[in-house]
Structures are given as structure tokens and as C-alpha cells.
Design an enzyme around this catalytic site. Sequence first.
Site, mmCIF file in Angstrom:
data_model
loop_
_atom_site.group_PDB
_atom_site.id
_atom_site.type_symbol
_atom_site.label_atom_id
_atom_site.label_comp_id
_atom_site.label_asym_id
_atom_site.label_seq_id
_atom_site.Cartn_x
_atom_site.Cartn_y
_atom_site.Cartn_z
ATOM 1 C CG ASP A 12 -13.085 -2.036 -7.788
ATOM 2 O OD1 ASP A 12 -13.486 -2.232 -6.635
ATOM 3 O OD2 ASP A 12 -11.897 -1.910 -8.083
ATOM 4 C CD GLU B 50 -16.462 1.575 -1.886
ATOM 5 O OE1 GLU B 50 -16.729 2.567 -2.569
ATOM 6 O OE2 GLU B 50 -15.288 1.271 -1.556
#
Length: 379
Positions: free
Chosen positions: A19, A275
Site C-alpha cells: 500500500d 501488488e
Amino acid sequence: MSVKASWDIFCVVVDNYGDIGVTWRLARQLVAEHGQQVRLWVDDLDTFARLCPGTSATTDRQWHEGVEVRHWQVDWPSAEPADVVIEAFACQLPNDYIKAMADSGRRILWLNLEYLSAEDWVVGCHALPSMQPDGLQKYFFFPGFEQGTGGLIREGDLLARREAFQADLAMRAEFLQLFGLEVQPATRLISLFAYENRAVTGWLDALANDTRPTQLLVPEGRVLGDVASWLGLAQLKAGDQHARGSLQIAVLPFMTQNQYDMLLWCCDFNAVRGEESFIRAQWAGRPLVWHIYPQEEDAHWDKLNAFLELYIRDLSPQAEAALREFWRAWNDGVGSGSAWITLQQHEPELRAHAGRWTHKQVANGDLAGKLVFFYTDWL
């Protein structure tokens, strides 16, 4: 032409760094390439400091690379809302901040930046509005791999820098020497960055028994325990180097984002997770495997399979089947050794395919540019 605006990006730091990795890259690019004024609100400065050396964990307001970094605390400080407000990955904005947006009397664009997904519903949901009880309107913004999505984070000069690096063996050698590494002739370089993973054991067996020598570069992270167990050690730390059969293993320290990009560019194959590293490995233009974060009720398999359906479209049936099987084994923890051996039979095709995929994603635009365009069009 983009409109100059103020941006507030809110991020809750989690221990996997994805994040904060995405939001820190985004904040820097909005400033450097689009001339935007950006505040990045971070709830954990200690963790953020690992990605951004020079960060003070005790300073509530500081500037790095043109970005104003603010400590997001439980006791919310008074702050005028920005023109564009991004809540990253479903984090919840402070109630006082939402009230300040509603009371401002200004048009403020509120965006929920979602997690990356290749699932087919993403295109239909991208940029949809959602009315809030206080009269504000929030839009859902989805990064993605296809036209009609928000694209991927990509700095404007990224591919030029990568291509220059990969074409210069001396530059690669100089980078690796920073970590006490020398590239051996005819040796395959592989990076490993994963969560705890049962598949590592069978894969390392296959690498050690291969006739082709491999140097495995493992940055500090959660997978180190599995590598240590395979070596019969209690633990591993940065700087450790071990060899077994045709395999040499080197443990690297935690890297800055720029260093990690260069590590990916160095390697012939990259094993990545989550990610942030997943996106950067695609920009490296090399074959890869993705260790997706496991979710309840195996929901992550839908996400992984959706990406594979896009990624394999122009592969031969044989290479497609081999790639599917290795990705399945890597994420299921079973059969990785034999699946790896089969995958290597298609290495030239997979390498060429990785390059084509990179250029296909460039044609889809980049996340920062699409965000700025969305705001300009919304005005």
C-alpha cells in the site's frame, strides 16, 4: 493540458509494504511529472522510512522529493482539504476531514483508489460515482491492465532507464557489486520475493540439481524462513551467501524502490509477491511468477486466474500450459520443481512475450496520468 491542483493521499501502512509502496510512487510522480501539490498522509512513519531513507519517524510534517509527508494520527490535526482526495485501498478517511470537505463549499474530487485486479467486472466499475450521506460524491478508481481502467503506475522515463541499464553489463555489475555480488559467466540470475511459501523447497531442489548454474538473489522478507529451512539453517540475514549444487543463494538487505527496480532489471526471472513488486516486475520485461496474497475462501485464485487469462493470450499452447502449471504450483505449494523444469523449455518464448506485454501496458496509459486527466475532465 492538466490543471494544477492540491492532492491529499491517505495511506494505512501494512507490513507487506504494498500500500505505501504504491502511494509513495504515485505521490512522487504527481509532483515530478504533473506539477501537482501533494500531501501524503501516512499512519506509520517507522515503516515508511524503510522505503524512503531520510524520513524522520518523529516529525509530523516533512518533505521528501517534493511531497509533503504528514503523520496521520488518531488525533486529527486541522487541515484544509485538498482539491483531490484519495483514500488508498479502502482506508477510511478521518471523520473530521470528511466533515471539513462537506463544509468547505468547494468542489472536491473524492477518489477511492482500489486494489489492482484483472477481473472482468473492473472495467464496468471503474470511475463509477457513489453518493455519500453528507452530500459528497466519491468515485471508484481501479488500476488495471486494459483500456477503460486506471492503468498501472509507470514513471515517464521508466522504460528508457530500464533499457539503458539492461544494455549495459558494466552498469549491472556495478549495481550488484554494491551487495558484494559478482555475476558468474553463463549463470542465470533470479530474484525471489515472496510470502511464506511451501513451493520454495521443490523449486530450490530443481535449481540445485540443474545443469545450468543459478544465482538466487533474495531481498530480506518473509520467504527467508523457507530458504533457511531448505539450507538446514535456523535463520538467514542480509549478507549471507550459501551454495548447494548448481545453486548459489545470496541474501540482500531491504532495498529502496529504485534499488529494487534495478534488481528486477538484472534478473532473467523474477518471483514477486503482492501488488507493488508484481507491477514493477512486469515493467522489467522479464518472465515472472506472482505469489498472490492468500484470501479467505480462496478468493485470490479468481484474481490470479483473471490476470493469467489476459497475460497468456498470445503464447503458444505449450508455453501457456507450462506457465499456468508453474503459477498454480507456486501458489498452491505443490509440484513446483517439476513445473519449473517444464517451464524452462519455453524460456525464449516467455522472455519475448514479457517484452510484448510491457509495451501493451504502455499503450494503456499510466495511473498518475489517468488520475490527472480524470480530475481535469471532472472539472
